[in-house]
Scaffold this motif. Structure first.
Motif, PDB file in Angstrom:
ATOM      1  N   GLU A  89       5.257   9.184  -4.569  1.00 12.95           N
ATOM      2  CA  GLU A  89       4.322   8.951  -5.626  1.00 12.95           C
ATOM      3  C   GLU A  89       4.084   7.350  -5.724  1.00 12.95           C
ATOM      4  OE1 GLU A  89       4.898  10.715  -9.026  1.00 12.95           O
ATOM      5  OE2 GLU A  89       4.558  12.727  -8.233  1.00 12.95           O
ATOM      6  N   GLU A  91       5.197   5.013  -3.469  1.00 14.47           N
ATOM      7  CA  GLU A  91       4.682   4.481  -2.021  1.00 14.47           C
ATOM      8  C   GLU A  91       3.002   4.584  -1.967  1.00 14.47           C
ATOM      9  OE1 GLU A  91       6.828   6.300   0.962  1.00 14.47           O
ATOM     10  OE2 GLU A  91       8.694   5.038   0.393  1.00 14.47           O
ATOM     11  N   LYS A  92       2.703   5.846  -2.209  1.00 12.68           N
ATOM     12  CA  LYS A  92       1.276   6.357  -2.154  1.00 12.68           C
ATOM     13  C   LYS A  92       0.402   5.055  -3.189  1.00 12.68           C
ATOM     14  CE  LYS A  92      -1.583  10.272  -3.152  1.00 12.68           C
ATOM     15  NZ  LYS A  92      -1.287  11.648  -3.703  1.00 12.68           N
ATOM     16  N   ILE A  93       0.929   4.876  -4.486  1.00 12.81           N
ATOM     17  CA  ILE A  93       0.177   3.830  -5.119  1.00 12.81           C
ATOM     18  C   ILE A  93       0.137   2.687  -4.664  1.00 12.81           C
ATOM     19  CG2 ILE A  93       0.332   2.580  -7.303  1.00 12.81           C
ATOM     20  CD1 ILE A  93       1.542   5.431  -8.578  1.00 12.81           C
ATOM     21  N   ARG A  95       0.163   1.703  -1.494  1.00  7.84           N
ATOM     22  CA  ARG A  95      -0.705   1.794  -0.303  1.00  7.84           C
ATOM     23  C   ARG A  95      -2.048   1.743  -0.899  1.00  7.84           C
ATOM     24  NH1 ARG A  95       2.976   6.049   2.500  1.00  7.84           N
ATOM     25  NH2 ARG A  95       4.343   4.745   3.676  1.00  7.84           N
ATOM     26  N   GLU A  96      -2.324   2.286  -1.953  1.00  8.25           N
ATOM     27  CA  GLU A  96      -3.693   2.130  -2.345  1.00  8.25           C
ATOM     28  C   GLU A  96      -4.336   0.894  -2.921  1.00  8.25           C
ATOM     29  OE1 GLU A  96      -3.811   5.284  -5.609  1.00  8.25           O
ATOM     30  OE2 GLU A  96      -3.867   7.011  -3.809  1.00  8.25           O
ATOM     31  N   ARG A  97      -3.065   0.276  -3.606  1.00  9.82           N
ATOM     32  CA  ARG A  97      -3.409  -1.137  -4.255  1.00  9.82           C
ATOM     33  C   ARG A  97      -3.554  -2.023  -2.974  1.00  9.82           C
ATOM     34  NH1 ARG A  97       0.714  -1.209  -9.366  1.00  9.82           N
ATOM     35  NH2 ARG A  97      -0.480   0.402 -10.756  1.00  9.82           N
ATOM     36  N   GLY A  99      -4.505  -1.390   0.021  1.00 13.66           N
ATOM     37  CA  GLY A  99      -5.795  -1.329   0.444  1.00 13.66           C
ATOM     38  C   GLY A  99      -6.877  -1.739  -0.164  1.00 13.66           C
ATOM     39  N   LYS A 100      -7.008  -1.599  -1.563  1.00 16.86           N
ATOM     40  CA  LYS A 100      -8.024  -2.401  -2.364  1.00 16.86           C
ATOM     41  C   LYS A 100      -7.738  -3.797  -2.400  1.00 16.86           C
ATOM     42  CE  LYS A 100      -8.049   1.526  -5.746  1.00 16.86           C
ATOM     43  NZ  LYS A 100      -7.812   1.918  -7.038  1.00 16.86           N
ATOM     44  N   SER A 103      -9.500  -5.204   1.148  1.00 14.24           N
ATOM     45  CA  SER A 103     -11.033  -4.911   1.179  1.00 14.24           C
ATOM     46  C   SER A 103     -11.941  -5.741   0.286  1.00 14.24           C
ATOM     47  CB  SER A 103     -11.316  -3.379   0.957  1.00 14.24           C
ATOM     48  OG  SER A 103     -11.420  -3.134  -0.421  1.00 14.24           O
TER      49      SER A 103
END
Length: 104
Positions: A89, A91-93, A95-97, A99-100, A103
Motif C-alpha cells: 500500500e 509503495e502504491k501511494i 508511486r501515485e504521488r 506520478g502526480k 505531470s
C-alpha cells in the motif's frame, strides 16, 4: 600421610562455570540446527519440493509472504502478512504521488 586438597571457591566455580557454558553451547547449537532444518523443509514444501531461489529471494526482501508453517506463533505470521500488505500500500501511494509530481 594424608593428602591435603586445595578446595576453595575458585577450584569449584571455574570448572562448574566451564561445564555450564559447554552445556548451554551444546543445547543452543543443537536447537538452532534443528530449527534451520525445519525451516528449510518448510520452504522446500512451499516451493514444491525443491528450493526455488527466486522465491527465497523474494521472501527475504519482504515481497513474498513466508510459508504459514514457518512461524509457530500466530501473531508473528499475521504481522508478517500485514507488513507485506502495508508495504504494498505504501509503495502504491508513493508511486501515485510520484506520478502526480511529474505531470504537474
Amino acid at each position: 600421610m594424608a593428602r591435603k586438597y586445595n578446595v576453595n571457591s575458585r577450584t569449584i566455580m571455574a570448572p562448574l562455570a566451564a561445564f555450564t557454558m559447554a552445556g548451554l553451547l551444546f543445547v543452543y547449537s543443537r536447537s538452532s540446527i534443528q530449527a534451520a532444518k525445519r525451516n528449510a523443509q518448510r520452504h522446500r514444501e512451499a516451493d514444491g519440493g525443491q528450493i526455488n531461489w527466486y522465491n527465497e529471494n523474494l521472501r527475504r526482501h519482504g515481497q513474498l509472504a513466508p510459508p504459514d508453517a514457518q512461524m509457530p506463533l500466530g501473531h508473528k505470521a499475521r504481522d508478517a502478512v500485514s507488513r507485506t500488505e502495508t508495504t504494498g500500500e505504501v509503495e502504491k501511494i508513493i508511486r501515485e504521488r510520484a506520478g502526480k509530481g511529474r505531470s504537474s
